[in-house]
Write a protein that holds these residues in place. Structure first.
Motif, short mmCIF file in Angstrom:
data_model
loop_
_atom_site.label_atom_id
_atom_site.label_comp_id
_atom_site.label_asym_id
_atom_site.label_seq_id
_atom_site.Cartn_x
_atom_site.Cartn_y
_atom_site.Cartn_z
N GLY A 99 -0.21 11.27 -1.68
CA GLY A 99 0.70 10.14 -1.84
C GLY A 99 -0.10 8.92 -2.20
N ALA A 100 0.54 7.76 -2.16
CA ALA A 100 -0.17 6.56 -2.62
C ALA A 100 0.25 5.31 -1.87
CB ALA A 100 0.05 6.36 -4.11
N HIS A 101 -0.66 4.35 -1.86
CA HIS A 101 -0.41 3.00 -1.37
C HIS A 101 0.13 2.15 -2.52
CE1 HIS A 101 -2.01 2.35 2.74
NE2 HIS A 101 -2.75 3.42 2.51
N LEU A 102 0.33 0.86 -2.23
CA LEU A 102 0.74 -0.09 -3.28
C LEU A 102 -0.45 -0.91 -3.75
CD1 LEU A 102 4.09 -1.28 -1.66
CD2 LEU A 102 3.79 0.38 -3.53
N GLY A 103 -1.64 -0.56 -3.29
CA GLY A 103 -2.86 -1.25 -3.70
C GLY A 103 -4.04 -0.31 -3.53
N LYS A 104 -5.23 -0.78 -3.92
CA LYS A 104 -6.44 0.04 -3.82
C LYS A 104 -6.66 0.49 -2.38
CE LYS A 104 -8.90 -2.51 -7.37
NZ LYS A 104 -10.17 -3.14 -7.76
N VAL A 105 -7.22 1.67 -2.24
CA VAL A 105 -7.58 2.15 -0.91
C VAL A 105 -9.09 2.03 -0.77
CG1 VAL A 105 -7.48 4.06 0.71
CG2 VAL A 105 -5.61 3.72 -0.94
N MET A 106 -9.53 1.37 0.28
CA MET A 106 -10.95 1.06 0.43
C MET A 106 -11.69 2.01 1.36
SD MET A 106 -10.90 -1.22 -1.67
CE MET A 106 -12.61 -1.73 -1.65
#
Ligand code: HEC
Length: 426
Positions: A99-106
């Motif tokens: 799945g995904a976030h709405l911004g970069k994943v750090m």
């Protein structure tokens, strides 16, 4: 010992310097498994899985990969600038998009039971992902800026987070309740290491802050902030005896967590920051990634031995009055691989004892590269200066000594002066 080495998918003997090459871009994340296998996350959109020296490339991300973690020995999870998380089967190399976030994943953290992955994202939230995919992801919100780091407690019930908003917060994993703010550093927090049995939590921040807090009450146990910033990476061995800190200027500091004193501090990149850090499970090596398209692994044994070498304790940070610039240059840039003593204690490089006047490649018992053996260099002030003015890879192309330059003429002169004396003693 031999058995352990055979079983471990070691890429080089423990305690040796080695390089993992193959990525087509900088290395932003590194993970190690219990057996010592390594994962590297890169700007080139791929994850490298290193078992026996040869990489297997895990491809799927649509942008730079910032973080990677093992899930046991056979699976892994990664995330990056495409906002997405991928789950990998390391045996087949197959990936599945979680799945995904709405911004970069750090960064990522795996719960102790291996069932849940926490993701720190610049969308300001912390994602909680069910590895089995049975329940929908949850997002913990409350930070006022991007989240950079997450760490589970040992029972998996709570989670610490560090954010660009400068705060360190605690969450209950079960229902996502915010349990409060543990600390406010003012400047953004980039990285966290938690050690519950030891009662401490370490964080590194944009302003260079390197602080150790008591888990019990949030009070400061130690402030190890140096004059370098930002702090970008932190890692510890499984037993948390040693904390490695990597910064924006390319240095790695090793800190003894029993005394909170520096063990050694060395310059580990040719240029640019240390983005990724991991400690091998046996604590013998520090794996580091930065701007170079490669991962470098530094032997720690050498680093520990190095502390005992010059003027007793705390050699490199004993204060600028006590430590000359030349000595500081040596401690930071050479001591991890070279001793100054005749006893030939094993390091990556040969002892520099009685270096002046030595014909290159002539110390008995050391396995030099062909290049150095064939060169007709004799080591003196001029040739040592040239070695680091041009860099070993230019001055003695093909040498085993890693690329490294000392660009300041005065720094080189000070180093040479220090070596002239220090290599004569005993
Ligand atoms: C990561 C490990 C590493 C670091 C850091 C390092 N070296 Fe080396 N050095 C080596 C290795 C390995 C060799 C052997 C090279 C070969 O055989 O080609 C070597 C060789 C040398 C030699 C040649 C010695 C001989 O017997 O011919 C000199 C001189 C030297 N290093 C000086 C330095 C100095 C001074 C520094 C710090 C500014 C430094 N090195 C930093 C690994 C290192």
């Amino acid at each position: 010992m031999t058995l352990a080495l055979l079983c471990a998918p070691a890429l080089a003997a423990a305690g040796e310097f080695f390089t993992l090459e193959g990525h087509g871009g900088p290395v932003k994340g590194i993970a190690v498994s219990e057996s010592g296998a390594i994962l590297t996350a890169s700007f080139d959109n791929s994850v490298g899985y290193w078992m026996d020296g040869a990489p297997r490339w895990l491809e799927g991300h649509a942008a730079a990969v910032n973080a990677v973690s093992f899930l046991g020995e056979t699976r892994a999870v990664s995330a990056g600038d495409d906002f997405a998380l991928y789950l990998w089967d390391l045996d087949t190399g197959q990936g599945r998009r979680l799945g995904a976030h709405l911004g970069k994943v750090m960064s990522l953290a795996v719960s102790p039971d291996g069932q849940t992955v926490a993701s720190a994202s610049w969308d300001g939230s912390i994602g909680l992902w069910d590895v089995a995919g049975n329940t929908a992801p949850r997002f913990l919100k409350g930070h006022e800026a991007g989240v950079n780091a997450v760490a589970f407690t040992d029972d998996g019930a709570r989670l610490y987070s560090g954010s660009a908003d400068g705060t360190l917060r605690l969450w209950r994993v079960g229902d996502g309740t915010a349990l409060g703010q543990i600390a406010n550093n003012g400047f953004g927090i980039n990285t966290l290491v938690l050690h519950e049995p030891g009662g401490w939590l370490a964080y590194g921040a944009v302003d260079g802050a390197t602080r150790i807090l008591s888990i019990a009450d949030g009070t400061e146990i130690a402030d190890l902030t140096l004059d370098r910033r930002p702090i970008l990476g932190m890692a510890a061995d499984p037993a948390r005896r040693m904390l490695a800190v990597g910064d924006g200027e390319g240095y790695i500091s090793l800190i003894d967590t029993a005394s909170w004193r520096f063990i050694v501090d060395f310059h580990a990149t040719l240029r640019g920051p240390i983005w990724a850090l991991a400690v091998s499970p046996d604590g013998t090596n520090i794996h580091a990634g930065g701007l170079d398209d490669a991962m470098f692994s530094w032997p720690v044994d050498g680093a520990e031995a190095a502390t005992r070498m010059v003027n007793g304790e705390r050699p490199f940070l004993s204060g600028s009055e006590a430590t000359s610039n030349g000595e500081a240059q040596f401690m930071r840039k050479c001591s991890i691989c070279h001793t100054l003593e005749p006893d030939g204690r094993r390091r990556a490089g040969p002892s520099l004892h009685q270096l002046f006047g030595r014909v290159a490649g002539s110390l008995p018992g050391y396995g030099y590269s062909e290049t150095l053996l064939k060169s007709d260099i004799t080591w003196d002030a001029e040739t040592i200066d040239a070695l680091f003015d041009l860099g070993p890879e230019v001055y003695v192309a093909g040498t085993k000594m890693p690329m490294q330059r000392i660009t300041g003429a005065q720094d080189r002169a000070d180093l040479v002066e220090f070596l002239r004396h220090a290599t004569q003693t005993e």
